[in-house]
Design a protein around this motif. Sequence first.
Motif, PDB file in Angstrom:
ATOM      1  N   VAL A   1      39.697  16.009  -2.425  1.00 45.79           N
ATOM      2  CA  VAL A   1      39.332  15.151  -3.434  1.00 45.79           C
ATOM      3  C   VAL A   1      37.737  14.900  -3.485  1.00 45.79           C
ATOM      4  N   ASP A   2      37.274  15.034  -4.779  1.00 41.05           N
ATOM      5  CA  ASP A   2      35.863  14.580  -4.970  1.00 41.05           C
ATOM      6  C   ASP A   2      35.865  12.950  -4.890  1.00 41.05           C
ATOM      7  N   ARG A   3      35.087  12.637  -3.541  1.00 43.53           N
ATOM      8  CA  ARG A   3      35.110  11.080  -3.404  1.00 43.53           C
ATOM      9  C   ARG A   3      34.347  10.415  -4.537  1.00 43.53           C
ATOM     10  N   ASN A   4      33.539  11.119  -5.234  1.00 45.54           N
ATOM     11  CA  ASN A   4      32.943  10.346  -6.393  1.00 45.54           C
ATOM     12  C   ASN A   4      33.875  10.112  -7.551  1.00 45.54           C
ATOM     13  N   ASP A   5      34.934  10.972  -7.701  1.00 46.29           N
ATOM     14  CA  ASP A   5      35.865  10.687  -8.631  1.00 46.29           C
ATOM     15  C   ASP A   5      36.414   9.497  -8.350  1.00 46.29           C
ATOM     16  N   LEU A   6      36.999   9.461  -6.904  1.00 47.24           N
ATOM     17  CA  LEU A   6      37.800   8.160  -6.602  1.00 47.24           C
ATOM     18  C   LEU A   6      36.890   6.793  -6.620  1.00 47.24           C
ATOM     19  N   VAL A   7      35.620   7.085  -6.547  1.00 44.02           N
ATOM     20  CA  VAL A   7      34.974   5.819  -6.440  1.00 44.02           C
ATOM     21  C   VAL A   7      34.991   5.219  -8.020  1.00 44.02           C
ATOM     22  N   LEU A   8      34.826   6.234  -8.942  1.00 45.95           N
ATOM     23  CA  LEU A   8      34.921   5.915 -10.286  1.00 45.95           C
ATOM     24  C   LEU A   8      36.392   5.391 -10.788  1.00 45.95           C
ATOM     25  N   ALA A   9      37.454   6.168 -10.331  1.00 46.18           N
ATOM     26  CA  ALA A   9      38.436   5.428 -10.795  1.00 46.18           C
ATOM     27  C   ALA A   9      38.864   4.343 -10.118  1.00 46.18           C
ATOM     28  N   LEU A  10      38.676   4.110  -8.827  1.00 42.27           N
ATOM     29  CA  LEU A  10      38.903   2.645  -8.139  1.00 42.27           C
ATOM     30  C   LEU A  10      38.074   1.494  -8.734  1.00 42.27           C
ATOM     31  N   SER A  11      36.833   1.881  -9.227  1.00 45.18           N
ATOM     32  CA  SER A  11      35.865   0.748  -9.883  1.00 45.18           C
ATOM     33  C   SER A  11      36.378   0.378 -11.133  1.00 45.18           C
ATOM     34  N   ASP A  12      36.904   1.379 -12.132  1.00 48.65           N
ATOM     35  CA  ASP A  12      37.637   1.129 -13.095  1.00 48.65           C
ATOM     36  C   ASP A  12      38.875   0.173 -12.965  1.00 48.65           C
ATOM     37  N   SER A  13      39.680   0.654 -11.984  1.00 50.28           N
ATOM     38  CA  SER A  13      40.873  -0.219 -11.536  1.00 50.28           C
ATOM     39  C   SER A  13      40.582  -1.520 -11.363  1.00 50.28           C
ATOM     40  N   LEU A  14      39.835  -1.590 -10.345  1.00 57.52           N
ATOM     41  CA  LEU A  14      39.175  -2.995  -9.830  1.00 57.52           C
ATOM     42  C   LEU A  14      38.742  -3.812 -10.797  1.00 57.52           C
ATOM     43  N   ARG A  15      37.832  -3.324 -11.692  1.00 61.92           N
ATOM     44  CA  ARG A  15      37.192  -4.160 -12.817  1.00 61.92           C
ATOM     45  C   ARG A  15      38.386  -4.718 -13.567  1.00 61.92           C
ATOM     46  N   GLY A  16      39.416  -3.955 -13.993  1.00 62.02           N
ATOM     47  CA  GLY A  16      40.333  -4.369 -15.025  1.00 62.02           C
ATOM     48  C   GLY A  16      41.309  -5.687 -14.171  1.00 62.02           C
ATOM     49  N   TYR A  17      41.868  -5.106 -12.912  1.00 64.48           N
ATOM     50  CA  TYR A  17      42.564  -6.053 -12.250  1.00 64.48           C
ATOM     51  C   TYR A  17      42.059  -7.422 -11.937  1.00 64.48           C
ATOM     52  N   LEU A  18      40.701  -7.269 -11.418  1.00 63.06           N
ATOM     53  CA  LEU A  18      39.765  -8.520 -11.258  1.00 63.06           C
ATOM     54  C   LEU A  18      39.659  -9.507 -12.513  1.00 63.06           C
ATOM     55  N   GLN A  19      39.523  -8.648 -13.677  1.00 62.80           N
ATOM     56  CA  GLN A  19      39.426  -9.411 -14.903  1.00 62.80           C
ATOM     57  C   GLN A  19      40.617 -10.222 -15.128  1.00 62.80           C
ATOM     58  N   ARG A  20      41.721  -9.612 -15.002  1.00 59.09           N
ATOM     59  CA  ARG A  20      42.927 -10.292 -15.261  1.00 59.09           C
ATOM     60  C   ARG A  20      43.179 -11.364 -14.332  1.00 59.09           C
ATOM     61  N   HIS A  21      42.812 -11.159 -13.169  1.00 57.34           N
ATOM     62  CA  HIS A  21      43.194 -12.191 -12.077  1.00 57.34           C
ATOM     63  C   HIS A  21      42.098 -13.420 -12.456  1.00 57.34           C
ATOM     64  N   ALA A  22      40.844 -13.240 -12.853  1.00 60.73           N
ATOM     65  CA  ALA A  22      40.143 -14.209 -13.132  1.00 60.73           C
ATOM     66  C   ALA A  22      40.388 -15.116 -14.302  1.00 60.73           C
ATOM     67  N   ALA A  23      41.084 -14.312 -15.203  1.00 59.10           N
ATOM     68  CA  ALA A  23      41.457 -14.973 -16.577  1.00 59.10           C
ATOM     69  C   ALA A  23      42.766 -15.701 -16.450  1.00 59.10           C
ATOM     70  N   PHE A  24      43.678 -14.799 -15.766  1.00 56.58           N
ATOM     71  CA  PHE A  24      45.197 -15.656 -15.845  1.00 56.58           C
ATOM     72  C   PHE A  24      45.699 -16.159 -14.381  1.00 56.58           C
TER      73      PHE A  24
END
Length: 318
Positions: free
Chosen positions: A231-254
């Motif tokens: 696995v390209d670790r850079n790709d994982l950082v980007l996928a994880l950051s996207d996923s985290l941002r989405g979930y953290l936003q939902r958590h903060a909002a709801f």
Amino acid sequence: MNRLLRLLQDGRFHSGQELGEELGVSRSSVWKHLQRVESETGLKLYKVPGRGYRLAESLSLLAHERLAPHLDRLHWPLYLRGTIDSTNAEALRLLQEQTLAPFLVLAEAQTDGRGRRGRKWVSPVGQNLYYSLALKVSGGAQQLSGMSLVVGLAVMHALRRLGVELAGLKWPNDVYADGRKIAGILLELTGDPADVCHVVVGIGINVNMLAIDAGIDQPWTSIRAQTGSMVDRNDLVLALSDSLRGYLQRHAAFGFSALKEEWEASHIWQGRKCILSTGAQDFSGVVLGVDQQGALRLLIDGCEHSFSGGELSLRLDS
Ligand code: ATP
Ligand code: BTN
């Protein structure tokens, strides 16, 4: 060291002349440099007369130029380190120096990677992900309720996106694949929990690691072991950051309650008989799920009990 590793990360042969020229050292001192890399990183290097030098296994190193433009869009400045004690420790130091959150700390290796309850997190050079996101928490520590479980969901989704279909969660915040631990999460809080504070979301994911000499006293796995591909670790950082941002936003909002059902649907031990250890006492019961705050609900002798707190540990009752 990083420059040499960057040249060698493809796992192909590189001549002494090429390496010497790149490093600005004589051909004869290249081997000395490489031996230092071997002893500092634990990576195995081969030297073959007439062909040159190569790493026994290719590596995927992190690249600032690949990551920074994307992370800039998330407003997460990146602090990319080589070998450090712990990305969580580094994030806490940066916060102490008044660095403005949010920001992200990544490293190629950790010498003192930490897990929950003072345990060690095995963190070899260039093979896995060592990721710490520092966030400002306004509105008191109740904002954090269930956050570590939500981070688990974000990690699990990033892993599934990269092909780890069997990724699932173990309460409170371990990520498993095929019955083995593939990632761990450690949240550390600093500041006044009643007022403005900061949380460091520390995530360790086993990425390309296939073997390790010692240090992990339970079954473990990695993305590569699960998918069969590097696995390209850079790709994982980007996928994880996207996923985290989405979930953290939902958590903060709801709040966590909006994600409770999704979390329970991913819990690998939902409905199973388990033992919960508090350190002082063991409780045996059937896992019913989690409550609105992320506390574990167990059915013990016909009665429902809820458990929460950092010292708790869950295992299957075999
Ligand atoms: P619990 O917290 O429920 O008791 P746990 O046994 O996984 O679960 P943690 O404190 O969450 O304990 O995690 C630390 C443990 O993780 C270490 O004791 C070690 O067994 C394991 N570990 C350390 N490094 C790694 C790694 N890179 N990959 C998988 N597991 C690891
Ligand atoms: C656990 O399962 O106990 C949690 C492990 C968390 C490991 C990560 S690696 C990045 C960050 N830095 C650390 O020192 N720990 C976390």
